[in-house]
Design an enzyme around this catalytic site. Structure first.
Site, PDB file in Angstrom:
ATOM      1  CG  ASN A   1      17.950  -1.428   7.697  1.00  0.00           C
ATOM      2  OD1 ASN A   1      16.985  -2.198   7.714  1.00  0.00           O
ATOM      3  ND2 ASN A   1      19.191  -1.865   7.690  1.00  0.00           N
TER       4      ASN A   1
ATOM      5  CB  CYS B   1      -0.656 -25.180 -16.796  1.00  0.00           C
ATOM      6  SG  CYS B   1      -1.334 -25.250 -15.113  1.00  0.00           S
TER       7      CYS B   1
ATOM      8  CG  HIS C   1      11.653 -10.674  -3.893  1.00  0.00           C
ATOM      9  ND1 HIS C   1      12.461 -10.335  -2.832  1.00  0.00           N
ATOM     10  CD2 HIS C   1      12.247 -10.151  -5.002  1.00  0.00           C
ATOM     11  CE1 HIS C   1      13.512  -9.647  -3.271  1.00  0.00           C
ATOM     12  NE2 HIS C   1      13.396  -9.529  -4.589  1.00  0.00           N
TER      13      HIS C   1
END
EC number: 2.3.1.-
Length: 310
Positions: free
Chosen positions: A282, A168, A157
């Site tokens: 997790n 640009c 990300h």
């Protein structure tokens, strides 16, 4: 694959080690049980069997460095406040939204940019040095893996330490933009509120009305953090590159991510199609639990400090 949900067993003594989270940073780490020996043995076996390990990390890794996440129960941004992150379309179309975003980011930058890698970042870097970790993909934009010395790395990300021009395409350092902000706003002051996950703080709208935002020095275009905002898409070439690194790997370890965002979850689907073994570390459930042969709940730094890259 059969998934093993590992919980603290009554008959298994928990392993205790000094906290992986420095004092004062605990408030962004969700509550969880102390990891047990059996869970660690299974995770160690998983890592030991892998020869070319593909690792995906998320915000749960950096909460132990003092950076809040979005979704953690009780302590994430969504649980603490009704504020929501900037959407890409809003940033592009609204000068006032860009002014508010950059004012908040300007105030939060000194603290956000000073965060340091924790024991989980350092453990993964050691795995790379030992040849265990083939590639690491992070969904985080905090540059902590780079600070830890990770080289085989894709920042899926982007990175908040870089700024890009939407006109640009020029890339510049976020520190340089901070100096421009200071030059343009020498008298501007704001009282900061709570810290948000991506480097900004909460400010009231009236506080930002006089904040001045520079344009690109080359083309006068709009400046934006070189990160993927909500509602935006990850660069196709980056996605393809990560798929190629996944194809070279033989196992996948997810660390500190609920995988609720498809940009990361897609690689778990690809791993399933390739019949690769998957393990997840997790706190709390993830979108890919049904795809994992092993699920361990615990603080990333505490758990990874026990695992050896043999």
């Amino acid at each position: 694959m059969q998934m093993m949900r590992l919980v603290l067993a009554p008959h298994t003594a928990p392993l205790r080690r000094a906290s992986s989270v420095p004092a004062g940073l605990l408030n962004f780490v969700p509550a969880c049980s102390t990891i047990d020996a059996h869970s660690l043995e299974l995770l160690q076996d998983f890592v030991s069997r892998a020869r070319r390990l593909f690792v995906i990390t998320g915000a749960g890794l950096s909460t132990e460095s003092g950076i809040p996440d979005y979704r953690s129960e009780g302590v994430g941004l969504y649980a603490r406040t009704d504020r929501r992150p900037m959407q890409y379309a809003e940033f592009v179309r609204s000068a006032k939204s860009r002014q508010r975003y950059w004012a908040r980011n300007f105030v939060g930058w000194p603290q956000f940019s000073s965060h340091q890698p924790n024991s989980a970042h350092k453990a993964l870097q050691r795995w790379e040095e030992r040849g265990k970790l083939h590639w690491l993909v992070t969904q985080n934009v905090d540059a902590l893996h780079s600070k830890a010395g990770q080289k085989r790395l894709t920042e899926l990300h982007g990175c908040a330490h870089r700024v890009m021009c939407l006109g640009c395409g020029a890339i510049s350092a976020r520190e340089e933009l901070q100096r421009q902000f200071l030059s343009l706003n020498p008298e501007w002051r704001a009282q900061a509120g709570a810290v948000a996950p991506d480097g900004d703080v909460f400010l009231e709208d009236e506080q930002v009305l006089s904040f001045r935002v520079p344009s690109c020095e080359d083309c006068r275009g709009i400046l934006k953090p070189e990160v993927t905002f909500f509602g935006d898409t990850v660069n196709k070439a980056t996605v393809q590159f990560v798929h190629e690194r996944l194809a070279e790997s033989d196992a996948v370890l997810v660390v500190g991510s609920s995988l609720q965002v498809y940009s990361g979850y897609r690689f778990l689907l690809a791993a399933r199609d390739r019949k690769m073994l998957v393990a997840i570390l997790n706190i709390g459930p993830t979108r890919a639990d049904h795809l994992a042969e092993l699920k361990v709940s615990g603080r990333c730094g505490e758990v990874l400090s026990f695992i050896q890259p043999r």
